[in-house]
Design an enzyme around this catalytic site. Structure first.
Site, mmCIF file in Angstrom:
data_model
loop_
_atom_site.group_PDB
_atom_site.id
_atom_site.type_symbol
_atom_site.label_atom_id
_atom_site.label_comp_id
_atom_site.label_asym_id
_atom_site.label_seq_id
_atom_site.Cartn_x
_atom_site.Cartn_y
_atom_site.Cartn_z
ATOM 1 N N GLU A 10 -45.352 -10.366 -58.513
ATOM 2 C CA GLU A 10 -46.645 -10.015 -59.102
ATOM 3 C C GLU A 10 -46.897 -8.537 -58.916
ATOM 4 O O GLU A 10 -46.182 -7.860 -58.157
ATOM 5 C CB GLU A 10 -47.756 -10.858 -58.465
ATOM 6 C CG GLU A 10 -47.524 -12.339 -58.706
ATOM 7 C CD GLU A 10 -48.739 -13.190 -58.427
ATOM 8 O OE1 GLU A 10 -49.620 -12.748 -57.699
ATOM 9 O OE2 GLU A 10 -48.781 -14.312 -58.969
ATOM 10 N N HIS A 39 -59.900 -8.800 -61.892
ATOM 11 C CA HIS A 39 -58.593 -9.213 -62.404
ATOM 12 C C HIS A 39 -58.469 -8.658 -63.809
ATOM 13 O O HIS A 39 -59.383 -8.811 -64.629
ATOM 14 C CB HIS A 39 -58.462 -10.736 -62.429
ATOM 15 C CG HIS A 39 -57.026 -11.151 -62.597
ATOM 16 N ND1 HIS A 39 -56.369 -11.028 -63.783
ATOM 17 C CD2 HIS A 39 -56.131 -11.626 -61.711
ATOM 18 C CE1 HIS A 39 -55.113 -11.434 -63.622
ATOM 19 N NE2 HIS A 39 -54.950 -11.805 -62.376
ATOM 20 N N ARG A 58 -53.652 -3.977 -59.557
ATOM 21 C CA ARG A 58 -54.719 -4.527 -60.403
ATOM 22 C C ARG A 58 -55.774 -3.512 -60.794
ATOM 23 O O ARG A 58 -56.233 -3.500 -61.940
ATOM 24 C CB ARG A 58 -55.432 -5.640 -59.658
ATOM 25 C CG ARG A 58 -54.565 -6.837 -59.577
ATOM 26 C CD ARG A 58 -55.242 -7.994 -58.955
ATOM 27 N NE ARG A 58 -54.310 -9.101 -59.103
ATOM 28 C CZ ARG A 58 -54.481 -10.290 -58.599
ATOM 29 N NH1 ARG A 58 -55.556 -10.558 -57.907
ATOM 30 N NH2 ARG A 58 -53.591 -11.227 -58.793
ATOM 31 N N HIS A 100 -62.972 -10.941 -59.643
ATOM 32 C CA HIS A 100 -61.978 -11.923 -59.227
ATOM 33 C C HIS A 100 -61.942 -12.159 -57.726
ATOM 34 O O HIS A 100 -61.964 -13.295 -57.267
ATOM 35 C CB HIS A 100 -60.611 -11.429 -59.703
ATOM 36 C CG HIS A 100 -59.493 -12.363 -59.425
ATOM 37 N ND1 HIS A 100 -59.534 -13.686 -59.814
ATOM 38 C CD2 HIS A 100 -58.304 -12.196 -58.799
ATOM 39 C CE1 HIS A 100 -58.409 -14.274 -59.450
ATOM 40 N NE2 HIS A 100 -57.657 -13.398 -58.815
ATOM 41 N N ARG A 113 -56.901 -5.734 -52.822
ATOM 42 C CA ARG A 113 -55.991 -6.786 -52.358
ATOM 43 C C ARG A 113 -54.681 -6.773 -53.144
ATOM 44 O O ARG A 113 -54.678 -6.651 -54.372
ATOM 45 C CB ARG A 113 -56.664 -8.136 -52.557
ATOM 46 C CG ARG A 113 -55.778 -9.311 -52.267
ATOM 47 C CD ARG A 113 -56.443 -10.586 -52.732
ATOM 48 N NE ARG A 113 -56.534 -10.649 -54.171
ATOM 49 C CZ ARG A 113 -56.209 -11.706 -54.916
ATOM 50 N NH1 ARG A 113 -55.773 -12.800 -54.347
ATOM 51 N NH2 ARG A 113 -56.329 -11.690 -56.214
HETATM 52 C C1 LIG Z 1 -58.620 -18.325 -60.870
HETATM 53 C C2 LIG Z 1 -58.151 -17.837 -59.533
HETATM 54 C C3 LIG Z 1 -56.805 -17.672 -59.291
HETATM 55 C C4 LIG Z 1 -56.366 -17.202 -58.038
HETATM 56 N N1 LIG Z 1 -55.023 -17.112 -57.802
HETATM 57 C C5 LIG Z 1 -54.596 -16.748 -56.569
HETATM 58 C C6 LIG Z 1 -53.204 -16.740 -56.258
HETATM 59 O O1 LIG Z 1 -52.368 -17.088 -57.071
HETATM 60 N N2 LIG Z 1 -52.829 -16.342 -55.003
HETATM 61 C C7 LIG Z 1 -53.733 -15.961 -54.047
HETATM 62 O O2 LIG Z 1 -53.334 -15.610 -52.923
HETATM 63 N N3 LIG Z 1 -55.061 -15.977 -54.316
HETATM 64 C C8 LIG Z 1 -55.506 -16.375 -55.541
HETATM 65 N N4 LIG Z 1 -56.850 -16.404 -55.803
HETATM 66 C C9 LIG Z 1 -57.777 -16.093 -54.714
HETATM 67 C C10 LIG Z 1 -57.808 -17.246 -53.724
HETATM 68 O O3 LIG Z 1 -57.824 -18.457 -54.430
HETATM 69 C C11 LIG Z 1 -59.014 -17.186 -52.825
HETATM 70 O O4 LIG Z 1 -59.175 -15.929 -52.291
HETATM 71 C C12 LIG Z 1 -58.890 -18.160 -51.664
HETATM 72 O O5 LIG Z 1 -58.531 -19.411 -52.153
HETATM 73 C C13 LIG Z 1 -60.176 -18.223 -50.897
HETATM 74 O O6 LIG Z 1 -60.157 -19.349 -50.060
HETATM 75 P P1 LIG Z 1 -61.424 -19.672 -49.183
HETATM 76 O O7 LIG Z 1 -61.107 -20.913 -48.447
HETATM 77 O O8 LIG Z 1 -61.815 -18.480 -48.419
HETATM 78 O O9 LIG Z 1 -62.598 -19.902 -50.254
HETATM 79 P P2 LIG Z 1 -62.746 -21.008 -51.370
HETATM 80 O O10 LIG Z 1 -61.465 -21.639 -51.670
HETATM 81 O O11 LIG Z 1 -63.492 -20.401 -52.504
HETATM 82 O O12 LIG Z 1 -63.680 -22.085 -50.678
HETATM 83 C C14 LIG Z 1 -65.030 -21.817 -50.396
HETATM 84 C C15 LIG Z 1 -65.747 -23.118 -50.097
HETATM 85 O O13 LIG Z 1 -67.038 -22.848 -49.584
HETATM 86 C C16 LIG Z 1 -67.969 -23.723 -50.207
HETATM 87 N N5 LIG Z 1 -69.295 -23.119 -50.129
HETATM 88 C C17 LIG Z 1 -69.720 -21.957 -50.667
HETATM 89 N N6 LIG Z 1 -71.019 -21.758 -50.374
HETATM 90 C C18 LIG Z 1 -71.416 -22.808 -49.625
HETATM 91 C C19 LIG Z 1 -72.653 -23.197 -49.036
HETATM 92 N N7 LIG Z 1 -73.764 -22.447 -49.126
HETATM 93 N N8 LIG Z 1 -72.704 -24.368 -48.362
HETATM 94 C C20 LIG Z 1 -71.620 -25.157 -48.254
HETATM 95 N N9 LIG Z 1 -70.423 -24.845 -48.799
HETATM 96 C C21 LIG Z 1 -70.330 -23.680 -49.466
HETATM 97 C C22 LIG Z 1 -67.432 -23.901 -51.598
HETATM 98 O O14 LIG Z 1 -67.995 -25.026 -52.202
HETATM 99 C C23 LIG Z 1 -65.938 -24.017 -51.294
HETATM 100 O O15 LIG Z 1 -65.641 -25.310 -50.885
HETATM 101 C C24 LIG Z 1 -57.309 -16.874 -57.040
HETATM 102 C C25 LIG Z 1 -58.667 -17.034 -57.287
HETATM 103 C C26 LIG Z 1 -59.098 -17.522 -58.523
HETATM 104 C C27 LIG Z 1 -60.560 -17.681 -58.758
#
Ligand SMILES: Cc1cc2nc3c(=O)[nH]c(=O)nc-3n(C[C@H](O)[C@H](O)[C@H](O)COP(=O)(O)OP(=O)(O)OC[C@H]3O[C@@H](n4cnc5c(N)ncnc54)[C@H](O)[C@@H]3O)c2cc1C
Length: 537
Positions: free
Chosen positions: A129, A245, A291, A352, A387
């Site tokens: 990537e 993105h 990016r 993103h 990032r």
């Molecule tokens: C379309 C897309 C493609 C991506 N592709 C990649 C990739 O290929 N490789 C990569 O490394 N990264 C990628 N990313 C980024 C990556 O997915 C995220 O940075 C990472 O998954 C974040 O994980 P997290 O557990 O911190 O947050 P999240 O997975 O977003 O989880 C957050 C959680 O908190 C909960 N939450 C939020 N607010 C509250 C609240 N007030 N009360 C209770 N619960 C709450 C939500 O419901 C969710 O369950 C991508 C992101 C997107 C949007």
């Protein structure tokens, strides 16, 4: 002077709400939250609170994959160097070294738990990537890595006897007493407000893409964790750095689906409305530049050609390979009558990934005792000002593991105490006139896109701050009864901090592009901008 941010969003009193006690409370069921939950000693109780269904997260949406040094010919030093290069001299080298050296172990954990990554013969198939000098991105289901990883993580968490997952439960605020985090106030439609008392709390609420009109993030990504940590007194930093993105599907009426960077990694071209392949006009690395460079080039080319988007072209690549590698993207485009092996895909940048967030140490400890954080909600120092693609799932695994283990050890040292403390927020009179919340939310998203987007300058930033302050004057003092209002209050709080940071940083660095300060100014700005709420703010 800007509108004060109230300490708590809603009124509550311990005599009027139910109470729940747990060893570790985790807010968020994405990769970081669930990895944290699995890092807690099974003898301790864990509650994972999540705003919608457990699968609703950025993690579930991840496409391209997870980066790690997995090929024998790759080197940790090279992955570290690529990460530092993307980060615009604001990364913390110790953090980068640690996360990248742990990468193979953390990806191995996912495989051990049953995640099936795509194979090339009897080895992992590795993609490349933007910004990576090597093929080092492990992916699953072609371009639906998040779906596969989260299938495994949600399954494991729900099967674990010590982990309770509370779905459709919104966390409103962290409870603090004498400067220590003691749990959180949560709400769901069936039980109303509940005070969850925890020996240790971990925030893993993900990002804030929903602050923008154009975004790849699902609707849960409203920056709640940053806002509630700020209200509770934890330090936030790097709030000016939102990654856009470059290639988000842009079809009127369609969802803003991400067209993964891996598509360019496989050789897709970016062309403008006239079919001109323009990326090398801006950067010698062409389509594989980092990016921020690609996003900026696209916005400039859109302006130059007076067209609302540019296009991704794949028709020079082997159609069978394109369909096999990108089945989800082919399906989404197919819904709009576009065949990605033949037709040009209309794209433009969208918000993103949030680099800024809660300040944490190497183990995920925040500046507020009793509170830990992991995943996209943190500013760990891994990403700096920008990032490197696919480093965020890795960060979620590493910080999820460390914060879970750290919180577990800290909780194990504390004795059980099933008493609720007198933490309360008295009811105040709020205006009765109802607000059209969707209207304010749309206006905020458009404003952020226009004035705090890919390109910024002082006048637009000050104008945005003034509008947000005006909205805040009548939205923040209100007490709402469901998540729509609380999310808007969180979005206003986070937007304000982002804009204040963007105004302060009078230079261009990583994803923060100031048209009026186009140079990087290491002498003044090779440092973090931090925020901490003072009592009464
Ligand atoms: C379309 C897309 C493609 C991506 N592709 C990649 C990739 O290929 N490789 C990569 O490394 N990264 C990628 N990313 C980024 C990556 O997915 C995220 O940075 C990472 O998954 C974040 O994980 P997290 O557990 O911190 O947050 P999240 O997975 O977003 O989880 C957050 C959680 O908190 C909960 N939450 C939020 N607010 C509250 C609240 N007030 N009360 C209770 N619960 C709450 C939500 O419901 C969710 O369950 C991508 C992101 C997107 C949007």
């Amino acid at each position: 002077m800007s509108t004060p941010i109230p300490r708590y969003l809603v009124p509550f009193h311990p005599k009027q709400v139910p109470h729940f006690f747990t060893d570790v409370l985790i807010v968020g069921s994405g990769l970081a939250g669930l990895r944290a939950a699995l890092g807690v000693d099974p003898k301790l109780s864990v509650v994972v609170v999540t705003k919608q269904a457990a699968e609703q997260s950025n993690s579930y949406q991840a496409q391209g994959g997870i980066a790690g040094v997995l090929d024998p010919s790759d080197r940790f030093e090279d992955h570290v160097a690529d990460t530092l290069e993307a980060g615009g001299s604001l990364c913390d080298t110790e953090v980068v070294e640690r996360v990248i050296r742990e990468g193979p172990q953390r990806i191995g954990e996912l495989i051990g738990w049953g995640a099936q990554f795509d194979q090339a013969g009897n080895r992992l198939a590795l993609g490349r990537e933007g910004g990576h000098g090597r093929d080092r991105v492990a992916h699953a289901l072609g371009d639906a890595t998040g779906k596969e990883i989260m299938r495994v993580m949600v399954g494991h968490a729900k099967e674990s006897a010590n982990i309770d997952v509370w779905e459709n439960t919104c966390t409103l605020d962290l409870l603090t007493l004498d400067g220590v985090c003691r749990g959180a106030l949560v709400w769901n439609a069936l039980h109303g407000k509940t005070m969850v008392w925890a020996k240790q709390t971990i925030v893993a609420t993900g990002g804030a893409g929903q602050l923008y009109r154009e975004t790849t993030n699902p609707e849960v990504a409203t920056g709640d964790g940053m806002a509630l940590a700020y209200r509770a007194g934890a330090e936030l930093r790097d709030m000016e750095f939102m990654q856009f993105h470059p290639t988000v599907l842009y079809i009127a009426g369609g969802s803003r689906s991400l067209i993964s960077e891996a598509v360019r990694g496989e050789g897709a071209w970016l062309v403008d409305r006239n079919g001109h392949r323009f990326m090398t006009d801006y950067d010698p690395r062409g389509e594989l530049a980092p990016r921020d460079v690609v996003s900026l080039a696209i916005v400039s080319q859109m302006e130059k050609t007076r067209h609302p988007n540019v296009y991704l072209e794949l028709n020079h690549l082997d159609p069978a390979r394109v369909r096999a590698r990108f089945p989800s993207i082919a399906a989404v485009c197919g819904e709009f009558d576009l065949d990605i092996t033949r037709d040009r895909i209309p794209v433009r940048p969208g918000a993103h990934y949030m680099m800024g967030g809660i300040t944490v140490d190497l183990d995920g400890r925040t500046t507020l005792p009793g509170l830990w954080a992991a995943g996209e909600v943190i500013a760990s120092g891994l990403h700096g000002a920008n990032r490197l693609a696919s480093n965020s799932l890795l960060e979620a695994m590493v910080y999820g593991a460390h914060s879970g283990e750290g919180a577990s050890q800290a909780a194990a040292k504390l004795r059980d105490d099933f008493t609720a403390s007198l933490v309360e927020n008295p009811r105040t009179d709020t205006p009765a006139e109802p607000l059209k919340l969707a209207d304010i939310r749309n206006s905020l998203q458009s404003l952020m896109w226009r004035n705090m987007g890919v390109r910024r300058e002082a006048e637009g930033l000050h104008e945005a701050l003034a509008s947000i302050d005006h909205w805040s004057r009548y939205v923040l003092p209100r007490q709402f009864a469901d998540p729509t209002g609380w999310e808007l209050q969180n979005m206003l709080c986070v937007s304000r901090l982002m804009i204040e940071a963007a105004i302060a940083r009078e230079e261009t660095r990583g994803s923060h592009v100031r048209l009026d300060f186009p140079r990087t100014d290491d002498a003044r700005w090779k440092r973090h901008i931090t925020f901490r709420r003072e009592e009464g703010d």
